[in-house]
Write an enzyme that holds these catalytic residues in place. Structure first.
Site, PDB file in Angstrom:
ATOM      1  N   ARG A 214      37.249  98.656 -13.227  1.00  0.00           N
ATOM      2  CA  ARG A 214      37.538  98.988 -11.824  1.00  0.00           C
ATOM      3  C   ARG A 214      39.040  99.001 -11.537  1.00  0.00           C
ATOM      4  NH1 ARG A 214      37.438  96.091  -6.504  1.00  0.00           N
ATOM      5  NH2 ARG A 214      36.514  97.475  -4.942  1.00  0.00           N
TER       6      ARG A 214
ATOM      7  N   ILE B 298      38.521 101.870  -1.598  1.00  0.00           N
ATOM      8  CA  ILE B 298      37.508 101.782  -2.640  1.00  0.00           C
ATOM      9  C   ILE B 298      36.528 100.737  -2.120  1.00  0.00           C
ATOM     10  CG2 ILE B 298      38.968 100.152  -3.964  1.00  0.00           C
ATOM     11  CD1 ILE B 298      37.638 101.125  -6.526  1.00  0.00           C
ATOM     12  N   SER B 299      35.229 101.069  -2.107  1.00  0.00           N
ATOM     13  CA  SER B 299      34.244 100.161  -1.503  1.00  0.00           C
ATOM     14  C   SER B 299      34.205  98.827  -2.225  1.00  0.00           C
ATOM     15  CB  SER B 299      32.845 100.782  -1.549  1.00  0.00           C
ATOM     16  OG  SER B 299      32.805 101.988  -0.829  1.00  0.00           O
ATOM     17  N   GLN B 300      33.757  97.815  -1.498  1.00  0.00           N
ATOM     18  CA  GLN B 300      33.550  96.474  -2.066  1.00  0.00           C
ATOM     19  C   GLN B 300      32.505  96.570  -3.180  1.00  0.00           C
ATOM     20  OE1 GLN B 300      32.243  93.840   1.011  1.00  0.00           O
ATOM     21  NE2 GLN B 300      31.783  92.169  -0.405  1.00  0.00           N
ATOM     22  N   PRO B 301      32.719  95.887  -4.313  1.00  0.00           N
ATOM     23  CA  PRO B 301      31.738  95.952  -5.409  1.00  0.00           C
ATOM     24  C   PRO B 301      30.301  95.628  -4.965  1.00  0.00           C
ATOM     25  CG  PRO B 301      33.732  94.896  -6.180  1.00  0.00           C
ATOM     26  CD  PRO B 301      33.932  95.148  -4.705  1.00  0.00           C
TER      27      PRO B 301
END
Ligand code: SAH
Length: 217
Positions: free
Chosen positions: A38, A64-67
């Protein structure tokens, strides 16, 4: 030049353990997150935050979205491995890479040209073969329809009609619905050409799915 190192791999293992604690159970999703670097999707300035369970800036006012969010939406897609998936909001390309790593065919649309181009370079550099498009996600990709799954990774004010139509009967759409601070995650199962069964999940926070005629560069 950034590399994937043992240190990064170790941090990723911890992240995956956190996702398991938070309730993610789909092994294919967890394995994909465990294997994707990531940190390579993030600006240099934020590389040390890559394996925290947080969203981060990627430029053009986007994140970038949260995992956890990526894992949650990926899990809701209930993938077996050969589906055709349409993603709205390519962003960094990280969500797309998780789906590609799970073995599905990914079609993804982004309305910012700079993000679209960067994600393309990034994903191809990692050896993936996504079909990435610069355009308006509200319209979907009629030429490539129908899709087994649709995943929307921006806050949708309503369910876009074109995307409903481009879904196969038996297919599903995962969509964060609502304007403002938080969105309600919903999964819509297309039970016939005209009927959808709605399932409601938790609240999440996304950047808005924007609607206008002129794309950004
Ligand atoms: N899936 C991304 C996160 C994306 S954030 C990732 O893994 O990094 C949401 C993205 O949706 C932003 O990049 C934004 O530019 C894009 N977006 C917003 N409205 C859109 C639209 N109508 N069509 C396509 N993309 C859109």
């Amino acid at each position: 030049m950034l590399h994937d190192t043992y240190r990064h791999k170790g941090m990723r293992k911890k992240l995956v353990a956190q996702l398991v604690e938070k309730g993610i159970e789909d092994q294919r999703v967890l394995e994909a997150i465990n294997s994707i670097p990531r940190h390579l999707f993030m600006d240099n300035a934020f590389v040390n935050f890559a394996y925290k369970d947080q969203a981060f800036p990627i430029g053009a006012d986007q994140t970038i979205s949260q995992p956890y969010t990526v894992a949650y939406q990926s899990q809701l897609l209930a993938l077996k491995g050969n589906e055709k998936v349409l993603e709205i909001g390519t962003g960094s390309g990280y969500q797309a890479s998780v789906l590609l790593e799970m073995g599905v065919k990914v079609f993804s649309i982004e309305r910012h040209r700079s993000l679209h181009l960067r994600a393309k370079k990034q994903l191809e550099g990692l050896g993936y073969k996504p079909k990435l498009f610069f355009g308006d996600g509200y319209k979907g990709l009629p030429t490539f329809a129908p899709f087994d799954r649709v995943i929307i990774t921006a806050a949708a004010p309503y369910i876009p009609e074109d995307l409903k139509q481009q879904l196969k009967v038996g297919g599903m759409m995962v969509i964060p619905l609502g304007e403002g601070q938080s969105q309600q995650m919903q999964r819509l199962v297309k039970v016939s050409e005209t009927e959808f069964k709605k399932e409601v999940y938790g609240d999440f926070s996304f950047v808005p799915m924007l609607e206008d005629k002129s794309y950004r560069s």
